[in-house]
Design a protein around this motif. Structure first.
Motif, mmCIF file in Angstrom:
data_model
loop_
_atom_site.group_PDB
_atom_site.id
_atom_site.type_symbol
_atom_site.label_atom_id
_atom_site.label_comp_id
_atom_site.label_asym_id
_atom_site.label_seq_id
_atom_site.Cartn_x
_atom_site.Cartn_y
_atom_site.Cartn_z
ATOM 1 N N THR A 47 0.860 -1.176 -0.084
ATOM 2 C CA THR A 47 0.110 0.074 0.063
ATOM 3 C C THR A 47 0.993 1.080 0.067
ATOM 4 O O THR A 47 1.746 1.470 0.674
ATOM 5 N N PRO A 48 0.561 2.134 -0.983
ATOM 6 C CA PRO A 48 1.335 3.528 -0.927
ATOM 7 C C PRO A 48 0.951 4.297 0.248
ATOM 8 O O PRO A 48 -0.088 4.727 0.514
ATOM 9 N N VAL A 49 2.096 4.464 1.404
ATOM 10 C CA VAL A 49 1.659 5.471 2.330
ATOM 11 C C VAL A 49 2.864 6.544 2.333
ATOM 12 O O VAL A 49 3.822 6.352 2.071
ATOM 13 N N PHE A 50 2.397 7.768 2.514
ATOM 14 C CA PHE A 50 3.204 8.962 2.376
ATOM 15 C C PHE A 50 2.851 9.854 3.845
ATOM 16 O O PHE A 50 1.773 10.047 4.339
ATOM 17 N N GLY A 51 4.109 10.333 4.337
ATOM 18 C CA GLY A 51 3.850 11.150 5.480
ATOM 19 C C GLY A 51 5.035 10.665 6.532
ATOM 20 O O GLY A 51 5.515 9.738 6.691
ATOM 21 N N PRO A 52 5.170 11.580 7.491
ATOM 22 C CA PRO A 52 6.219 11.353 8.664
ATOM 23 C C PRO A 52 5.923 10.210 9.570
ATOM 24 O O PRO A 52 4.469 10.036 9.850
ATOM 25 N N CYS A 70 -12.262 12.691 -8.233
ATOM 26 C CA CYS A 70 -10.918 12.536 -7.704
ATOM 27 C C CYS A 70 -9.856 13.303 -8.320
ATOM 28 O O CYS A 70 -9.192 13.880 -7.681
ATOM 29 N N LYS A 71 -10.062 13.528 -9.592
ATOM 30 C CA LYS A 71 -9.027 14.532 -10.270
ATOM 31 C C LYS A 71 -9.167 15.685 -9.821
ATOM 32 O O LYS A 71 -8.335 16.675 -9.845
ATOM 33 N N GLN A 72 -10.471 16.366 -9.684
ATOM 34 C CA GLN A 72 -10.740 17.667 -9.119
ATOM 35 C C GLN A 72 -9.961 17.944 -7.759
ATOM 36 O O GLN A 72 -9.296 19.164 -7.645
ATOM 37 N N SER A 73 -10.018 16.930 -6.820
ATOM 38 C CA SER A 73 -9.339 17.020 -5.708
ATOM 39 C C SER A 73 -7.850 16.718 -5.526
ATOM 40 O O SER A 73 -7.258 17.209 -4.452
ATOM 41 N N GLU A 79 -1.149 19.554 -2.410
ATOM 42 C CA GLU A 79 -0.639 20.706 -1.892
ATOM 43 C C GLU A 79 -0.945 20.313 -0.040
ATOM 44 O O GLU A 79 -0.261 20.957 0.573
ATOM 45 N N LEU A 80 -1.885 19.952 0.298
ATOM 46 C CA LEU A 80 -2.142 19.536 1.497
ATOM 47 C C LEU A 80 -1.035 18.553 2.009
ATOM 48 O O LEU A 80 -0.494 18.834 2.949
ATOM 49 N N MET A 81 -0.591 17.692 1.534
ATOM 50 C CA MET A 81 0.581 16.931 1.793
ATOM 51 C C MET A 81 1.908 17.597 2.004
ATOM 52 O O MET A 81 2.480 17.065 2.790
ATOM 53 N N ALA A 82 2.093 18.548 1.175
ATOM 54 C CA ALA A 82 3.318 19.387 1.173
ATOM 55 C C ALA A 82 3.163 20.295 2.125
ATOM 56 O O ALA A 82 4.441 20.780 2.404
ATOM 57 N N THR A 83 2.139 20.670 2.662
ATOM 58 C CA THR A 83 2.210 21.631 3.798
ATOM 59 C C THR A 83 1.632 21.366 4.965
ATOM 60 O O THR A 83 1.865 22.046 6.033
ATOM 61 N N ASP A 84 1.356 19.895 5.454
ATOM 62 C CA ASP A 84 0.932 19.407 6.487
ATOM 63 C C ASP A 84 1.815 18.435 6.919
ATOM 64 O O ASP A 84 1.915 17.457 6.408
ATOM 65 N N ASP A 85 2.748 18.694 7.890
ATOM 66 C CA ASP A 85 4.004 17.669 8.343
ATOM 67 C C ASP A 85 3.668 16.997 9.305
ATOM 68 O O ASP A 85 4.432 16.151 10.043
ATOM 69 N N LYS A 86 2.246 16.821 9.578
ATOM 70 C CA LYS A 86 1.880 15.756 10.742
ATOM 71 C C LYS A 86 0.754 15.193 10.207
ATOM 72 O O LYS A 86 0.027 14.323 11.012
ATOM 73 N N ALA A 198 -9.200 24.010 0.924
ATOM 74 C CA ALA A 198 -9.989 24.663 2.256
ATOM 75 C C ALA A 198 -10.816 23.646 2.906
ATOM 76 O O ALA A 198 -10.734 23.273 4.042
ATOM 77 N N GLY A 199 -11.512 22.681 2.053
ATOM 78 C CA GLY A 199 -12.230 21.587 2.584
ATOM 79 C C GLY A 199 -11.166 20.733 3.292
ATOM 80 O O GLY A 199 -11.692 20.113 4.214
ATOM 81 N N PHE A 200 -10.043 20.217 2.560
ATOM 82 C CA PHE A 200 -9.282 19.324 3.024
ATOM 83 C C PHE A 200 -8.876 19.756 4.560
ATOM 84 O O PHE A 200 -8.863 19.171 5.446
ATOM 85 N N ARG A 201 -8.476 21.003 4.717
ATOM 86 C CA ARG A 201 -7.896 21.464 5.767
ATOM 87 C C ARG A 201 -8.905 21.726 6.902
ATOM 88 O O ARG A 201 -8.451 21.372 8.100
ATOM 89 N N GLU A 202 -9.998 21.972 6.518
ATOM 90 C CA GLU A 202 -11.242 21.817 7.559
ATOM 91 C C GLU A 202 -11.432 20.478 8.020
ATOM 92 O O GLU A 202 -11.632 20.368 9.308
ATOM 93 N N VAL A 203 -11.583 19.573 7.412
ATOM 94 C CA VAL A 203 -11.642 18.266 7.872
ATOM 95 C C VAL A 203 -10.767 17.577 8.448
ATOM 96 O O VAL A 203 -10.800 16.937 9.556
ATOM 97 N N VAL A 204 -9.373 18.137 8.423
ATOM 98 C CA VAL A 204 -8.353 17.563 9.048
ATOM 99 C C VAL A 204 -8.145 18.254 10.230
ATOM 100 O O VAL A 204 -8.102 17.511 11.436
ATOM 101 N N ALA A 205 -8.425 19.645 10.360
ATOM 102 C CA ALA A 205 -8.613 20.095 11.829
ATOM 103 C C ALA A 205 -9.780 19.729 12.487
ATOM 104 O O ALA A 205 -9.504 19.538 13.824
#
Length: 213
Positions: A47-52, A70-73, A79-86, A198-205
């Motif tokens: 399984t491809p898994v990315f992150g710290p 899927c393509k739209q998101s 960008e979310l992966m590149a900016t959220d280090d947790k 913004a939607g991704f960041r909202e659900v993550v938060a």
């Protein structure tokens, strides 16, 4: 990866359904209110898994390379992966829309075997429209940085195993009741629609707040 996921119904954002609505089958967990073992469900081989390693939140995306939503998101998730280090992101290729989607999923997993999953994923998600043929997917991969000689060699050597991995993803999706792509599991939340950044960041938060991390 978070090993336990609460079954508690959470409805803090209108775009989200509580994950509890999807997790009710004995094949997933026998106790009505007991914890769900994410490790057993999502940690399938290859399984491809990315992150710290010290990520405090895991997002699992079930995606199809012929899914326009899927393509739209996709660029926003990148960008979310590149900016959220947790944040840890788990990609579950789930080719349910067309036969060509199966090739896309198999090629992406073959690229993963060679350390190029994200390059293949980005190239396939960047193809505009829907109903993309196998040839169209191949041309997109050839135009990217993906080493297609290695991809072809991997498919030739491990093609059946890669298809088994795609089938395993389908089994997981069926067991937890997913009905289409994109489907994102974010901590205790389920999201079954395209999201912008913004939607991704909202659900993550919201997920971190709910989990207390």
């Amino acid at each position: 990866m978070q090993k336990q996921l609460s079954r508690r119904a959470v409805t803090k954002l209108a775009m989200m359904a509580p994950l509890a609505l999807w997790l009710g089958k004995p094949s997933v967990a026998s106790a009505q209110d007991g914890p769900l073992d994410l490790e057993a469900i999502f940690a399938t081989p290859g399984t491809p898994v990315f992150g710290p390693a010290d990520a405090n939140l895991t997002m699992v995306g079930f995606l199809d390379y012929n899914c326009p939503f899927c393509k739209q998101s996709a660029p926003y998730l990148k960008e979310l992966m590149a900016t959220d280090d947790k944040l840890r992101v788990v990609f579950k290729d789930w080719p349910i829309l067309t036969e060509a989607s199966v090739y896309g999923g198999q090629a992406a997993l073959a690229a993963h075997e060679n350390g190029q999953y994200l390059a293949a994923h980005d190239a396939l998600m960047a193809i505009p429209g829907r109903g993309i043929t196998e040839q169209g997917m191949r041309e997109a991969l050839e135009a990217s940085d993906v080493d297609m000689v290695k991809v072809d060699a991997t498919i030739a050597a491990k093609g059946p195993a890669l298809l088994d991995q795609l089938r395993a993803n389908t089994k997981i999706a069926d067991e937890i009741g997913l009905t289409g792509t994109p489907s994102y599991l974010v901590g205790p939340f389920f999201v079954g629609s395209a999201l912008d950044l913004a939607g991704f960041r909202e659900v993550v938060a919201a997920a971190r707040q709910e989990l207390g991390v």
